[in-house]
Write a protein that holds these residues in place. Sequence first.
Motif, PDB file in Angstrom:
ATOM      1  N   HIS A 101       0.321   8.760  13.537  1.00  0.00           N
ATOM      2  CA  HIS A 101       1.399   7.763  13.499  1.00  0.00           C
ATOM      3  C   HIS A 101       1.502   7.073  12.135  1.00  0.00           C
ATOM      4  CE1 HIS A 101       1.869   8.263  17.806  1.00  0.00           C
ATOM      5  NE2 HIS A 101       0.555   8.280  17.857  1.00  0.00           N
ATOM      6  N   LEU A 102       0.825   7.637  11.148  1.00  0.00           N
ATOM      7  CA  LEU A 102       0.771   7.019   9.824  1.00  0.00           C
ATOM      8  C   LEU A 102       2.126   6.989   9.124  1.00  0.00           C
ATOM      9  CD1 LEU A 102      -1.146   5.716   7.804  1.00  0.00           C
ATOM     10  CD2 LEU A 102      -1.653   7.975   6.903  1.00  0.00           C
ATOM     11  N   ASP A 105       7.300   1.387  10.230  1.00  0.00           N
ATOM     12  CA  ASP A 105       7.054   0.035  10.727  1.00  0.00           C
ATOM     13  C   ASP A 105       5.564  -0.259  10.933  1.00  0.00           C
ATOM     14  OD1 ASP A 105       9.759  -0.577  10.812  1.00  0.00           O
ATOM     15  OD2 ASP A 105       9.989   0.260  12.819  1.00  0.00           O
ATOM     16  N   ARG A 106       4.675   0.624  10.470  1.00  0.00           N
ATOM     17  CA  ARG A 106       3.244   0.455  10.724  1.00  0.00           C
ATOM     18  C   ARG A 106       2.753  -0.916  10.267  1.00  0.00           C
ATOM     19  NH1 ARG A 106      -0.996  -0.027   7.936  1.00  0.00           N
ATOM     20  NH2 ARG A 106       0.074   0.501   6.004  1.00  0.00           N
ATOM     21  N   SER A 107       3.079  -1.304   9.037  1.00  0.00           N
ATOM     22  CA  SER A 107       2.590  -2.583   8.502  1.00  0.00           C
ATOM     23  C   SER A 107       3.121  -3.758   9.311  1.00  0.00           C
ATOM     24  CB  SER A 107       2.998  -2.748   7.042  1.00  0.00           C
ATOM     25  OG  SER A 107       2.278  -1.874   6.229  1.00  0.00           O
ATOM     26  N   HIS A 108       4.406  -3.731   9.640  1.00  0.00           N
ATOM     27  CA  HIS A 108       5.001  -4.835  10.401  1.00  0.00           C
ATOM     28  C   HIS A 108       4.429  -4.894  11.816  1.00  0.00           C
ATOM     29  CE1 HIS A 108       7.816  -5.790   7.235  1.00  0.00           C
ATOM     30  NE2 HIS A 108       8.175  -4.515   7.172  1.00  0.00           N
ATOM     31  N   ALA A 141       0.831  -1.201   0.000  1.00  0.00           N
ATOM     32  CA  ALA A 141       0.000   0.000   0.000  1.00  0.00           C
ATOM     33  C   ALA A 141       0.871   1.259   0.000  1.00  0.00           C
ATOM     34  CB  ALA A 141      -0.910  -0.003   1.231  1.00  0.00           C
ATOM     35  N   PRO A 142       0.316   2.397  -0.435  1.00  0.00           N
ATOM     36  CA  PRO A 142       1.085   3.639  -0.363  1.00  0.00           C
ATOM     37  C   PRO A 142       1.377   3.999   1.088  1.00  0.00           C
ATOM     38  CG  PRO A 142      -1.202   4.080  -0.965  1.00  0.00           C
ATOM     39  CD  PRO A 142      -1.030   2.591  -0.958  1.00  0.00           C
ATOM     40  N   GLN A 143       2.409   4.807   1.293  1.00  0.00           N
ATOM     41  CA  GLN A 143       2.775   5.210   2.660  1.00  0.00           C
ATOM     42  C   GLN A 143       1.590   5.849   3.376  1.00  0.00           C
ATOM     43  OE1 GLN A 143       5.598   4.561   4.234  1.00  0.00           O
ATOM     44  NE2 GLN A 143       4.983   5.587   6.114  1.00  0.00           N
ATOM     45  N   GLN A 144       0.845   6.712   2.674  1.00  0.00           N
ATOM     46  CA  GLN A 144      -0.339   7.327   3.270  1.00  0.00           C
ATOM     47  C   GLN A 144      -1.551   6.513   2.830  1.00  0.00           C
ATOM     48  OE1 GLN A 144      -0.986  11.492   2.494  1.00  0.00           O
ATOM     49  NE2 GLN A 144      -2.836  11.543   3.738  1.00  0.00           N
ATOM     50  N   VAL A 145      -1.955   5.584   3.678  1.00  0.00           N
ATOM     51  CA  VAL A 145      -3.069   4.696   3.358  1.00  0.00           C
ATOM     52  C   VAL A 145      -4.390   5.445   3.453  1.00  0.00           C
ATOM     53  CG1 VAL A 145      -4.248   2.558   4.002  1.00  0.00           C
ATOM     54  CG2 VAL A 145      -1.766   2.725   4.195  1.00  0.00           C
TER      55      VAL A 145
END
Length: 197
Positions: free
Chosen positions: A173-174, A178-181, A152-156
């Motif tokens: 915190h977007l 490490d958001r996805s992990h 996904a793009p960095q800004q979901v």
Amino acid sequence: MPRPSTPLLSVDLIVDTALRSVDSTGDFTMPGIAAALGVRPSSLYNHIGGRGEIIELLRDRAMASVRIEADTDTGWADTVAAIARSYRDAYAAHPRLIPLLTTHTVRSRAALAMYEALARAFDTAGLTAPQILDAITVLDAFVLGSALDLAAPQQVWAHDDVTEPAFTSALDHLDDPDRSHRAFESGLAALLVGWGT
């Protein structure tokens, strides 16, 4: 006319070409693969079969990098977690492959071996047969969704001054790389707790 000393077609070459097409466009066509390889579509059918066979070979290719824990000393939760992480990483490398594969019945031996390892782990955890099927289905959805999230793009999510405050606070915190992990590990931990109760 003499035959070429090196065959024009091989299974790996066909799968490589199909995977490049899927990675760039989200799909492949038999005429498109044939054109890329400089052969007639009938040559593909004669060499490898039809579209369904290529899709399963693509699944085999993706599943080849999934590590299945063979260590019987690890607990069931460690086995499931290790498979889930490896499974997510394998499909994160080819996220456009996911929608294509989910439209076809799984016949890949590599995929079925992974599901067998998961079924054994869940059986060790004490789940019944219907619960094992449910757990595998949930894990599939979670892992494949997480693989798509990595692409996904960095800004979901977009937000503006009318976005509600609770969500706005979360979206602060977007930009965390490490958001996805972090979300994957949090979700996996929650699932493992649920399956262990």
